[in-house]
Write a protein that holds these residues in place. Structure first.
Motif, PDB file in Angstrom:
ATOM      1  N   TYR A 143       5.188  10.603 -10.698  1.00 16.51           N
ATOM      2  CA  TYR A 143       6.390  10.142 -10.468  1.00 16.51           C
ATOM      3  C   TYR A 143       6.747   8.701 -10.352  1.00 16.51           C
ATOM      4  CZ  TYR A 143       7.071  14.824  -8.489  1.00 16.51           C
ATOM      5  OH  TYR A 143       6.922  16.547  -8.414  1.00 16.51           O
ATOM      6  N   ALA A 144       6.137   7.996 -11.390  1.00 14.48           N
ATOM      7  CA  ALA A 144       5.946   6.446 -11.367  1.00 14.48           C
ATOM      8  C   ALA A 144       7.204   6.213 -11.822  1.00 14.48           C
ATOM      9  CB  ALA A 144       4.877   6.244 -12.752  1.00 14.48           C
ATOM     10  N   GLY A 145       7.655   4.992 -10.878  1.00 10.87           N
ATOM     11  CA  GLY A 145       8.977   4.842 -11.075  1.00 10.87           C
ATOM     12  C   GLY A 145      10.191   5.195 -10.504  1.00 10.87           C
ATOM     13  N   ARG A 146       9.552   6.501  -9.855  1.00 14.88           N
ATOM     14  CA  ARG A 146      10.932   7.168  -9.053  1.00 14.88           C
ATOM     15  C   ARG A 146      10.497   7.778  -7.859  1.00 14.88           C
ATOM     16  NH1 ARG A 146      10.793  12.936 -11.526  1.00 14.88           N
ATOM     17  NH2 ARG A 146       9.045  13.004 -12.345  1.00 14.88           N
ATOM     18  N   MET A 147       9.449   7.139  -7.216  1.00 17.38           N
ATOM     19  CA  MET A 147       8.917   7.525  -5.652  1.00 17.38           C
ATOM     20  C   MET A 147       8.805   6.375  -4.757  1.00 17.38           C
ATOM     21  SD  MET A 147       6.087  10.068  -4.824  1.00 17.38           S
ATOM     22  CE  MET A 147       4.715   9.436  -5.682  1.00 17.38           C
ATOM     23  N   PHE A 148       9.468   6.375  -3.572  1.00 18.70           N
ATOM     24  CA  PHE A 148       9.196   5.337  -2.587  1.00 18.70           C
ATOM     25  C   PHE A 148       8.346   5.820  -1.658  1.00 18.70           C
ATOM     26  CE2 PHE A 148      12.329   2.940  -4.839  1.00 18.70           C
ATOM     27  CZ  PHE A 148      13.597   2.935  -4.253  1.00 18.70           C
ATOM     28  N   ASN A 149       8.006   4.747  -0.852  1.00 19.89           N
ATOM     29  CA  ASN A 149       7.338   5.205   0.382  1.00 19.89           C
ATOM     30  C   ASN A 149       7.823   3.898   1.283  1.00 19.89           C
ATOM     31  OD1 ASN A 149       5.461   6.197   2.385  1.00 19.89           O
ATOM     32  ND2 ASN A 149       4.061   4.563   1.896  1.00 19.89           N
ATOM     33  N   ILE A 150       7.724   4.297   2.809  1.00 20.23           N
ATOM     34  CA  ILE A 150       7.886   3.060   3.633  1.00 20.23           C
ATOM     35  C   ILE A 150       6.699   3.030   4.527  1.00 20.23           C
ATOM     36  CG2 ILE A 150       8.954   4.655   5.438  1.00 20.23           C
ATOM     37  CD1 ILE A 150      10.768   2.253   5.959  1.00 20.23           C
ATOM     38  N   HIS A 151       6.102   1.726   4.714  1.00 18.00           N
ATOM     39  CA  HIS A 151       5.278   1.349   5.492  1.00 18.00           C
ATOM     40  C   HIS A 151       5.429   0.280   6.478  1.00 18.00           C
ATOM     41  CE1 HIS A 151       0.693   0.623   5.831  1.00 18.00           C
ATOM     42  NE2 HIS A 151       1.097  -0.554   5.984  1.00 18.00           N
ATOM     43  N   PRO A 152       4.866   0.395   7.882  1.00 15.08           N
ATOM     44  CA  PRO A 152       5.276  -0.246   8.830  1.00 15.08           C
ATOM     45  C   PRO A 152       4.531  -1.496   8.906  1.00 15.08           C
ATOM     46  CG  PRO A 152       3.735   1.686   9.557  1.00 15.08           C
ATOM     47  CD  PRO A 152       4.000   1.929   7.906  1.00 15.08           C
ATOM     48  N   SER A 153       4.676  -2.316   8.062  1.00 14.08           N
ATOM     49  CA  SER A 153       4.012  -3.523   8.088  1.00 14.08           C
ATOM     50  C   SER A 153       4.712  -4.422   6.853  1.00 14.08           C
ATOM     51  CB  SER A 153       2.425  -3.808   7.679  1.00 14.08           C
ATOM     52  OG  SER A 153       2.215  -3.596   6.413  1.00 14.08           O
ATOM     53  N   LEU A 154       4.745  -5.768   7.050  1.00 18.57           N
ATOM     54  CA  LEU A 154       5.153  -6.767   6.043  1.00 18.57           C
ATOM     55  C   LEU A 154       4.283  -6.570   4.702  1.00 18.57           C
ATOM     56  CD1 LEU A 154       6.933  -9.371   8.102  1.00 18.57           C
ATOM     57  CD2 LEU A 154       8.249  -7.525   6.840  1.00 18.57           C
ATOM     58  N   LEU A 155       4.149  -5.556   4.059  1.00 21.28           N
ATOM     59  CA  LEU A 155       3.152  -5.826   2.792  1.00 21.28           C
ATOM     60  C   LEU A 155       3.275  -7.047   2.067  1.00 21.28           C
ATOM     61  CD1 LEU A 155       3.528  -2.115   1.716  1.00 21.28           C
ATOM     62  CD2 LEU A 155       1.469  -3.065   3.029  1.00 21.28           C
ATOM     63  N   PRO A 156       2.288  -7.516   1.555  1.00 18.90           N
ATOM     64  CA  PRO A 156       1.023  -7.093   1.426  1.00 18.90           C
ATOM     65  C   PRO A 156      -0.038  -7.243   2.749  1.00 18.90           C
ATOM     66  CG  PRO A 156       0.670  -9.182   0.379  1.00 18.90           C
ATOM     67  CD  PRO A 156       2.112  -8.785   0.892  1.00 18.90           C
ATOM     68  N   ALA A 157       0.666  -7.664   3.802  1.00 24.35           N
ATOM     69  CA  ALA A 157      -0.230  -7.743   5.060  1.00 24.35           C
ATOM     70  C   ALA A 157      -0.247  -6.310   5.605  1.00 24.35           C
ATOM     71  CB  ALA A 157       0.505  -8.795   6.171  1.00 24.35           C
TER      72      ALA A 157
ATOM     73  N   PRO B  87      -1.892  -3.375   5.046  1.00 25.60           N
ATOM     74  CA  PRO B  87      -2.075  -2.023   4.410  1.00 25.60           C
ATOM     75  C   PRO B  87      -2.863  -1.046   5.299  1.00 25.60           C
ATOM     76  CG  PRO B  87      -3.494  -3.440   2.893  1.00 25.60           C
ATOM     77  CD  PRO B  87      -2.970  -4.194   4.226  1.00 25.60           C
ATOM     78  N   GLY B  88      -2.519   0.353   5.095  1.00 26.16           N
ATOM     79  CA  GLY B  88      -3.418   1.451   6.000  1.00 26.16           C
ATOM     80  C   GLY B  88      -2.850   1.314   7.355  1.00 26.16           C
ATOM     81  N   LEU B  89      -3.752   1.963   8.275  1.00 22.76           N
ATOM     82  CA  LEU B  89      -3.154   2.329   9.528  1.00 22.76           C
ATOM     83  C   LEU B  89      -3.169   1.345  10.558  1.00 22.76           C
ATOM     84  CD1 LEU B  89      -5.393   6.025   9.468  1.00 22.76           C
ATOM     85  CD2 LEU B  89      -2.883   5.282   8.983  1.00 22.76           C
ATOM     86  N   HIS B  90      -2.664   1.856  11.721  1.00 22.39           N
ATOM     87  CA  HIS B  90      -2.882   1.002  12.953  1.00 22.39           C
ATOM     88  C   HIS B  90      -2.206  -0.314  12.575  1.00 22.39           C
ATOM     89  CE1 HIS B  90      -5.259   4.064  14.200  1.00 22.39           C
ATOM     90  NE2 HIS B  90      -5.972   3.882  13.317  1.00 22.39           N
ATOM     91  N   THR B  91      -1.244  -0.626  12.005  1.00 23.84           N
ATOM     92  CA  THR B  91      -0.435  -1.811  11.463  1.00 23.84           C
ATOM     93  C   THR B  91      -0.085  -2.780  12.698  1.00 23.84           C
ATOM     94  OG1 THR B  91       1.595  -0.822  11.113  1.00 23.84           O
ATOM     95  CG2 THR B  91       0.213  -0.841   9.287  1.00 23.84           C
ATOM     96  N   HIS B  92       0.547  -1.906  13.677  1.00 24.77           N
ATOM     97  CA  HIS B  92       1.103  -2.651  14.853  1.00 24.77           C
ATOM     98  C   HIS B  92       0.030  -3.314  15.428  1.00 24.77           C
ATOM     99  CE1 HIS B  92       4.724  -1.021  13.469  1.00 24.77           C
ATOM    100  NE2 HIS B  92       4.244   0.190  13.680  1.00 24.77           N
TER     101      HIS B  92
END
Ligand code: GRF
Length: 200
Positions: free
Chosen positions: A97-111, A113-118
């Motif tokens: 799905y390269a170039g046609r798959m999105f994700n949403i991550h609950p932080s201001l990446l690149p800060a 990544p991973g879990l427990h972002t808040h």
């Protein structure tokens, strides 16, 4: 443009995208990796095709991803949207799905990544937090950034209160990012994404 949305739970981001009723976007299906994902019932009530693939029913991550890709491709998506989809995907799947798959991550990446972002943002004393929509690549939470939204961190914020503020921003930036894709305004240049016609 056909859009398939993948969820694992309540699917509030999926709901925001559906309710945005984006011109030119057809939500072809909502698929979950857990049969009890609350978002499935919500989507089915609105006449959207749904499916559930219980990842526990598969012997390996590769087997699950192959079955998931077959289920997704049955809807011929132009864009696959990961919305609160809590699975790590194999490189083969992300390449498909390269170039046609999105994700949403609950932080201001690149800060963060991973879990427990808040909690991590609070522990780091950040004054700003937020969410990021990015293209999915094999490297977790590191794909080219499409959209970001920012919130101010208050002194009395907890991980829960910050999560609630960020979630509201997620529901604004995700429909916007999907609209830009559907309108064909996104150009990928290496790690950078250009939004043609300004970022309105
Ligand atoms: C959100 O915080 C999102 O950033 C993360 O999953 C959480 C739940 O999303 N990916 P949703 O309500 O299931 O859309």
């Amino acid at each position: 443009k056909n859009i398939v949305i993948l969820i694992s739970g309540r699917g509030s981001n999926m709901q925001a995208i559906v309710e945005a009723q984006l011109p030119g976007a057809r939500i072809a299906a909502v698929i979950a990796n857990r049969p009890d994902a609350a978002g499935l019932a919500w989507a089915a009530e609105r006449g959207i095709a749904t499916a559930a693939l219980d990842h526990k029913a598969f012997a390996s991550r590769e087997d699950f991803d192959a079955a998931l890709a077959a289920q997704i491709d049955a809807f011929a998506p132009d864009l696959v949207v990961l919305a609160g989809f809590m699975r790590i995907l194999t490189p083969g799947f992300t390449q498909h799905y390269a170039g046609r798959m999105f994700n949403i991550h609950p932080s201001l990446l690149p800060a963060f990544p991973g879990l427990h972002t808040h909690q991590r943002a609070l522990d780091a004393g950040c004054r700003l937090a937020g969410a990021t929509v990015h293209f999915v690549t094999a490297e977790l939470d590191h794909g080219p950034i499409v959209a970001q939204g920012v919130v101010a961190v208050a002194d009395d914020d907890t991980a829960d209160s910050l999560a609630a503020k960020v979630l509201r921003v997620e529901h604004q930036i995700y429909p916007q990012a999907v609209r830009w894709f559907v309108e064909g305004r996104l150009t990928l240049a290496g790690q950078r994404v250009r939004v043609d016609g300004g970022s309105a």
